[in-house]
Design an enzyme around this catalytic site. Structure first.
Site, PDB file in Angstrom:
ATOM      1  N   PRO A  10      27.743  66.025  42.118  1.00  0.00           N
ATOM      2  CA  PRO A  10      27.841  67.302  42.344  1.00  0.00           C
ATOM      3  C   PRO A  10      29.176  67.960  42.671  1.00  0.00           C
ATOM      4  CG  PRO A  10      26.518  66.484  44.134  1.00  0.00           C
ATOM      5  CD  PRO A  10      26.892  65.440  43.145  1.00  0.00           C
ATOM      6  N   ASN A  11      29.430  69.218  41.955  1.00  0.00           N
ATOM      7  CA  ASN A  11      30.456  69.989  42.177  1.00  0.00           C
ATOM      8  C   ASN A  11      31.973  69.300  41.650  1.00  0.00           C
ATOM      9  OD1 ASN A  11      29.072  72.108  43.856  1.00  0.00           O
ATOM     10  ND2 ASN A  11      29.188  70.333  45.584  1.00  0.00           N
ATOM     11  N   ARG A  18      38.315  73.602  42.324  1.00  0.00           N
ATOM     12  CA  ARG A  18      37.856  73.315  43.537  1.00  0.00           C
ATOM     13  C   ARG A  18      38.846  72.529  44.773  1.00  0.00           C
ATOM     14  NH1 ARG A  18      33.644  68.271  44.871  1.00  0.00           N
ATOM     15  NH2 ARG A  18      33.281  68.697  47.050  1.00  0.00           N
ATOM     16  N   TYR A  23      41.567  67.449  45.725  1.00  0.00           N
ATOM     17  CA  TYR A  23      41.047  67.006  44.644  1.00  0.00           C
ATOM     18  C   TYR A  23      42.012  66.893  43.713  1.00  0.00           C
ATOM     19  CZ  TYR A  23      36.982  66.856  47.376  1.00  0.00           C
ATOM     20  OH  TYR A  23      35.628  66.712  48.233  1.00  0.00           O
ATOM     21  N   ASN A  74      31.338  58.316  41.291  1.00  0.00           N
ATOM     22  CA  ASN A  74      31.701  58.976  42.451  1.00  0.00           C
ATOM     23  C   ASN A  74      30.498  59.821  42.644  1.00  0.00           C
ATOM     24  OD1 ASN A  74      32.600  61.171  43.988  1.00  0.00           O
ATOM     25  ND2 ASN A  74      34.600  61.217  43.136  1.00  0.00           N
ATOM     26  N   ALA A  77      28.915  64.739  47.020  1.00  0.00           N
ATOM     27  CA  ALA A  77      28.144  64.732  48.416  1.00  0.00           C
ATOM     28  C   ALA A  77      26.936  63.983  48.419  1.00  0.00           C
ATOM     29  CB  ALA A  77      27.694  66.139  48.467  1.00  0.00           C
ATOM     30  N   GLU A 101      32.122  52.251  43.532  1.00  0.00           N
ATOM     31  CA  GLU A 101      32.144  53.485  44.174  1.00  0.00           C
ATOM     32  C   GLU A 101      33.363  53.967  44.214  1.00  0.00           C
ATOM     33  OE1 GLU A 101      30.655  53.459  48.122  1.00  0.00           O
ATOM     34  OE2 GLU A 101      30.678  55.690  48.389  1.00  0.00           O
ATOM     35  N   HIS A 103      36.099  57.536  45.503  1.00  0.00           N
ATOM     36  CA  HIS A 103      36.345  58.756  45.766  1.00  0.00           C
ATOM     37  C   HIS A 103      37.659  59.128  45.646  1.00  0.00           C
ATOM     38  CE1 HIS A 103      32.358  58.738  47.628  1.00  0.00           C
ATOM     39  NE2 HIS A 103      32.471  57.483  48.029  1.00  0.00           N
ATOM     40  N   ARG A 110      38.277  62.795  56.624  1.00  0.00           N
ATOM     41  CA  ARG A 110      37.800  64.156  56.504  1.00  0.00           C
ATOM     42  C   ARG A 110      36.789  64.526  57.600  1.00  0.00           C
ATOM     43  NH1 ARG A 110      36.654  65.341  50.533  1.00  0.00           N
ATOM     44  NH2 ARG A 110      36.871  67.632  51.380  1.00  0.00           N
TER      45      ARG A 110
HETATM   46  C1  DQA Z   1      34.245  62.995  47.079  1.00  0.00           C
HETATM   47  C2  DQA Z   1      34.233  63.080  48.494  1.00  0.00           C
HETATM   48  C3  DQA Z   1      32.723  63.597  48.972  1.00  0.00           C
HETATM   49  O1  DQA Z   1      32.786  63.567  50.357  1.00  0.00           O
HETATM   50  C4  DQA Z   1      32.634  65.335  48.246  1.00  0.00           C
HETATM   51  O2  DQA Z   1      31.277  65.676  48.583  1.00  0.00           O
HETATM   52  C5  DQA Z   1      32.744  65.128  47.088  1.00  0.00           C
HETATM   53  C6  DQA Z   1      33.939  64.114  46.556  1.00  0.00           C
HETATM   54  C7  DQA Z   1      35.678  62.576  46.648  1.00  0.00           C
HETATM   55  O3  DQA Z   1      35.812  62.031  45.277  1.00  0.00           O
HETATM   56  O4  DQA Z   1      36.819  62.454  47.503  1.00  0.00           O
HETATM   57  O5  DQA Z   1      32.357  66.040  46.383  1.00  0.00           O
HETATM   58  O6  DQA Z   1      33.330  62.206  46.519  1.00  0.00           O
END
Ligand code: DQA
Length: 148
Positions: A10-11, A18, A23, A74, A77, A101, A103, A110
């Protein structure tokens, strides 16, 4: 060519707009192009997906398990609370497939709630804090792992 699915949670469709300080300024289409190019160089056919929907991501894990497709994920959240996605990721691992995985940021550096991943205990490995380059490292890991 071995197919690899790169799944973004998500997002992450909002990459570029964003929190660019966290990011980066590049968008999802750029990530898609980069992953495709990096995959080609490794002999992998890469498909990049993004969803804001937990159920859809879980279905993609089922599909990967059934079709024997390695995963780079990835979970965004969902990383921090989706036991459903963790269980589905386990099904991919149970098929003997790599699931990396990734990120973009380093969640451990964070907010407190980002320090815990329910996916990491299931994943083959985790790459954090390397920006989009983390996806390249994850694809290299997949290529290494499937080569035996
Ligand atoms: C994320 C880190 C997560 O905590 C966050 O909710 C994201 C992006 C990252 O790519 O750093 O949406 O996965």
């Amino acid at each position: 060519m071995t197919k690899v699915v790169v799944v973004n949670g998500p997002n992450l469709g909002r990459l570029g707009v964003r929190q660019p300080d966290v990011y980066g300024k590049q968008d999802l289409d750029t990530l898609r192009r980069l992953c495709t190019e990096w995959g080609e160089a490794l002999g992998l056919e890469v498909e990049v997906r993004q969803s804001d929907d937990e159920a859809e991501m879980i279905r993609w894990m089922h599909q990967a398990a059934d079709e024997k497709t390695p995963i780079v994920m990835n979970p965004a959240a969902f990383t921090h609370y989706s036991y459903g996605l963790a269980d589905a990721a386990h099904m991919v691992i149970d098929e003997g497939l790599p699931l990396m995985e990734v990120h973009i940021s380093n969640p451990s550096a964070r907010d407190e709630f980002r320090k815990r991943s329910v996916i990491s205990p299931v994943a083959t490995g985790t790459i954090t804090g390397m920006g989009f380059y983390g996806y390249k490292l994850a694809l290299e890991a997949v290529a290494h792992l499937i080569a035996g």
